[in-house]
Motif scaffolding. Sequence first.
Motif, PDB file in Angstrom:
ATOM      1  N   ARG A 127       0.843  -1.208   0.000  1.00 49.18           N
ATOM      2  CA  ARG A 127       0.000   0.000   0.000  1.00 49.18           C
ATOM      3  C   ARG A 127       0.875   1.254   0.000  1.00 49.18           C
ATOM      4  NH1 ARG A 127      -5.115   1.253  -1.655  1.00 49.18           N
ATOM      5  NH2 ARG A 127      -5.956   2.936  -0.365  1.00 49.18           N
ATOM      6  N   GLU A 128       1.077   1.814  -1.179  1.00 48.72           N
ATOM      7  CA  GLU A 128       2.091   2.863  -1.295  1.00 48.72           C
ATOM      8  C   GLU A 128       1.687   4.208  -0.690  1.00 48.72           C
ATOM      9  OE1 GLU A 128       0.902   3.403  -5.970  1.00 48.72           O
ATOM     10  OE2 GLU A 128       1.938   1.672  -5.132  1.00 48.72           O
ATOM     11  N   ASN A 129       0.397   4.450  -0.514  1.00 48.08           N
ATOM     12  CA  ASN A 129      -0.031   5.740   0.060  1.00 48.08           C
ATOM     13  C   ASN A 129      -0.112   5.696   1.590  1.00 48.08           C
ATOM     14  OD1 ASN A 129      -2.151   3.937  -0.130  1.00 48.08           O
ATOM     15  ND2 ASN A 129      -3.689   5.556  -0.140  1.00 48.08           N
ATOM     16  N   LEU A 130       0.186   4.544   2.175  1.00 46.36           N
ATOM     17  CA  LEU A 130       0.136   4.417   3.642  1.00 46.36           C
ATOM     18  C   LEU A 130       1.372   5.082   4.250  1.00 46.36           C
ATOM     19  CD1 LEU A 130      -1.067   3.301   6.263  1.00 46.36           C
ATOM     20  CD2 LEU A 130      -0.020   1.099   5.748  1.00 46.36           C
ATOM     21  N   LYS A 131       1.145   6.197   4.931  1.00 47.65           N
ATOM     22  CA  LYS A 131       2.265   7.014   5.419  1.00 47.65           C
ATOM     23  C   LYS A 131       2.773   6.564   6.779  1.00 47.65           C
ATOM     24  CE  LYS A 131       1.537   9.705   1.938  1.00 47.65           C
ATOM     25  NZ  LYS A 131       2.260   9.358   0.734  1.00 47.65           N
ATOM     26  N   CYS A 132       1.881   6.070   7.595  1.00 50.12           N
ATOM     27  CA  CYS A 132       2.293   5.727   8.956  1.00 50.12           C
ATOM     28  C   CYS A 132       1.290   4.760   9.567  1.00 50.12           C
ATOM     29  CB  CYS A 132       2.354   7.003   9.796  1.00 50.12           C
ATOM     30  SG  CYS A 132       2.971   6.754  11.465  1.00 50.12           S
ATOM     31  N   LEU A 133       1.816   3.880  10.381  1.00 50.17           N
ATOM     32  CA  LEU A 133       0.980   2.924  11.081  1.00 50.17           C
ATOM     33  C   LEU A 133       0.926   3.339  12.554  1.00 50.17           C
ATOM     34  CD1 LEU A 133      -0.458   0.217  10.533  1.00 50.17           C
ATOM     35  CD2 LEU A 133       1.662  -0.926  11.156  1.00 50.17           C
ATOM     36  N   PHE A 134      -0.255   3.399  13.108  1.00 52.06           N
ATOM     37  CA  PHE A 134      -0.391   3.649  14.542  1.00 52.06           C
ATOM     38  C   PHE A 134      -0.566   2.293  15.219  1.00 52.06           C
ATOM     39  CE2 PHE A 134      -0.761   8.249  15.030  1.00 52.06           C
ATOM     40  CZ  PHE A 134      -0.903   8.653  13.721  1.00 52.06           C
ATOM     41  N   VAL A 135       0.411   1.935  16.033  1.00 50.99           N
ATOM     42  CA  VAL A 135       0.340   0.666  16.759  1.00 50.99           C
ATOM     43  C   VAL A 135      -0.234   0.970  18.139  1.00 50.99           C
ATOM     44  CG1 VAL A 135       1.657  -1.277  17.691  1.00 50.99           C
ATOM     45  CG2 VAL A 135       2.338  -0.236  15.521  1.00 50.99           C
ATOM     46  N   LEU A 136      -1.339   0.313  18.454  1.00 46.56           N
ATOM     47  CA  LEU A 136      -2.016   0.591  19.718  1.00 46.56           C
ATOM     48  C   LEU A 136      -1.726  -0.494  20.753  1.00 46.56           C
ATOM     49  CD1 LEU A 136      -3.427   2.511  17.788  1.00 46.56           C
ATOM     50  CD2 LEU A 136      -5.619   1.858  18.771  1.00 46.56           C
ATOM     51  N   VAL A 137      -1.463  -0.052  21.974  1.00 49.07           N
ATOM     52  CA  VAL A 137      -1.332  -1.002  23.093  1.00 49.07           C
ATOM     53  C   VAL A 137      -2.128  -0.452  24.271  1.00 49.07           C
ATOM     54  CG1 VAL A 137       0.960  -1.868  22.392  1.00 49.07           C
ATOM     55  CG2 VAL A 137       0.806   0.040  23.993  1.00 49.07           C
ATOM     56  N   ASP A 138      -2.621  -1.343  25.098  1.00 46.77           N
ATOM     57  CA  ASP A 138      -3.421  -0.962  26.266  1.00 46.77           C
ATOM     58  C   ASP A 138      -2.478  -0.432  27.350  1.00 46.77           C
ATOM     59  OD1 ASP A 138      -4.955  -1.059  28.707  1.00 46.77           O
ATOM     60  OD2 ASP A 138      -6.315  -2.490  27.755  1.00 46.77           O
ATOM     61  N   ILE A 139      -2.724   0.777  27.813  1.00 47.10           N
ATOM     62  CA  ILE A 139      -1.816   1.423  28.772  1.00 47.10           C
ATOM     63  C   ILE A 139      -1.750   0.671  30.106  1.00 47.10           C
ATOM     64  CG2 ILE A 139      -3.533   3.006  29.794  1.00 47.10           C
ATOM     65  CD1 ILE A 139      -1.180   5.148  29.576  1.00 47.10           C
ATOM     66  N   ARG A 140      -2.722  -0.178  30.371  1.00 42.07           N
ATOM     67  CA  ARG A 140      -2.757  -0.879  31.665  1.00 42.07           C
ATOM     68  C   ARG A 140      -1.777  -2.044  31.730  1.00 42.07           C
ATOM     69  NH1 ARG A 140      -8.955  -2.146  31.744  1.00 42.07           N
ATOM     70  NH2 ARG A 140      -8.406  -2.487  29.558  1.00 42.07           N
ATOM     71  N   HIS A 141      -1.279  -2.461  30.577  1.00 45.26           N
ATOM     72  CA  HIS A 141      -0.387  -3.620  30.577  1.00 45.26           C
ATOM     73  C   HIS A 141       1.043  -3.224  30.264  1.00 45.26           C
ATOM     74  CE1 HIS A 141      -4.157  -5.614  30.685  1.00 45.26           C
ATOM     75  NE2 HIS A 141      -4.453  -5.365  29.430  1.00 45.26           N
ATOM     76  N   GLU A 142       1.977  -3.901  30.894  1.00 48.93           N
ATOM     77  CA  GLU A 142       3.386  -3.696  30.563  1.00 48.93           C
ATOM     78  C   GLU A 142       3.631  -4.159  29.132  1.00 48.93           C
ATOM     79  OE1 GLU A 142       6.048  -5.538  33.295  1.00 48.93           O
ATOM     80  OE2 GLU A 142       5.154  -4.508  35.016  1.00 48.93           O
ATOM     81  N   ALA A 143       4.739  -3.730  28.579  1.00 45.76           N
ATOM     82  CA  ALA A 143       5.072  -4.102  27.202  1.00 45.76           C
ATOM     83  C   ALA A 143       4.989  -5.621  27.035  1.00 45.76           C
ATOM     84  CB  ALA A 143       6.468  -3.612  26.855  1.00 45.76           C
ATOM     85  N   GLN A 144       4.253  -6.066  26.035  1.00 40.17           N
ATOM     86  CA  GLN A 144       4.064  -7.498  25.833  1.00 40.17           C
ATOM     87  C   GLN A 144       4.796  -7.993  24.591  1.00 40.17           C
ATOM     88  OE1 GLN A 144      -0.029  -8.801  26.335  1.00 40.17           O
ATOM     89  NE2 GLN A 144      -0.383  -7.077  27.715  1.00 40.17           N
ATOM     90  N   LYS A 145       5.231  -9.248  24.703  1.00 40.20           N
ATOM     91  CA  LYS A 145       6.052  -9.875  23.668  1.00 40.20           C
ATOM     92  C   LYS A 145       5.455  -9.703  22.254  1.00 40.20           C
ATOM     93  CE  LYS A 145       8.395 -14.282  22.989  1.00 40.20           C
ATOM     94  NZ  LYS A 145       7.675 -15.391  22.374  1.00 40.20           N
TER      95      LYS A 145
END
Length: 203
Positions: free
Chosen positions: A107-125
């Motif tokens: 997808r050439e017009n895709l400028k940026c991906l927003f990766v969402l994570v739940d703030i309540r959890h520590e960084a997950q694998k």
Amino acid sequence: MHILDAVFLMSNTNVTGCPPANLPEVAFIGRSNVGKSSLINMLVNKKGLAKTSGTPGKTQTINHFEVQVKKGTNWYLVDLPGYGYAKISKSSRGDWKNMTRHYLKERENLKCLFVLVDIRHEAQKLDIEFMEQLINDEFPFCLVLTKADKLKEKAVVDAYEKYENTLIERWGDAPTMLVSSAESQLGKDQILNLITTLFEEDK
Ligand code: GTP
Ligand code: MG
């Protein structure tokens, strides 16, 4: 950015069926149930536009919305299916990987991906590995910590710092990180401003 309206265009399982790549685009991705669809609705101020659900695995297709702005160019907002949903078969998990990887690649017009994570959890694998794949592919992304209304203000700051430090420890650096809440609209202006900047930089 002054948003006039946002409309649903179509759902796809393959990049080839998606709307013509003639408008700039950003996409939202992350673990199932993290709040992708809710965040999209909050950003464009239209409850019910992207279908949300308390049951994980609601969004299973690539969903395109066109955002109409007062001045300037309209843009596409894309709701991608969630990952890490426990009740899914191995083959569907493989389908998800193929579908999204193919999408990001083609997808050439895709400028940026927003990766969402739940703030309540520590960084997950799973999230870390997903982001590491993006880094390897040199795909631009930023990170959004969602559902901030579920924590007290101090805990939000602590969670942000902890997440950021985890990434710096692993990667020596952290991507752009934002905090959001679909309930309180926290992060709305910041995310929209970021999108505006991304599109302008690209002109
Ligand atoms: P899938 O499509 O299944 O991958 O999920 P999704 O990431 O699109 O999540 P969705 O927006 O459907 O939200 C999942 C659940 O979390 C719903 O019950 C939402 O109401 C809730 N939710 C989403 N964002 C927020 C938020 O910012 N605050 C709170 N309190 N709840 C939220
Ligand atoms: Mg969804």
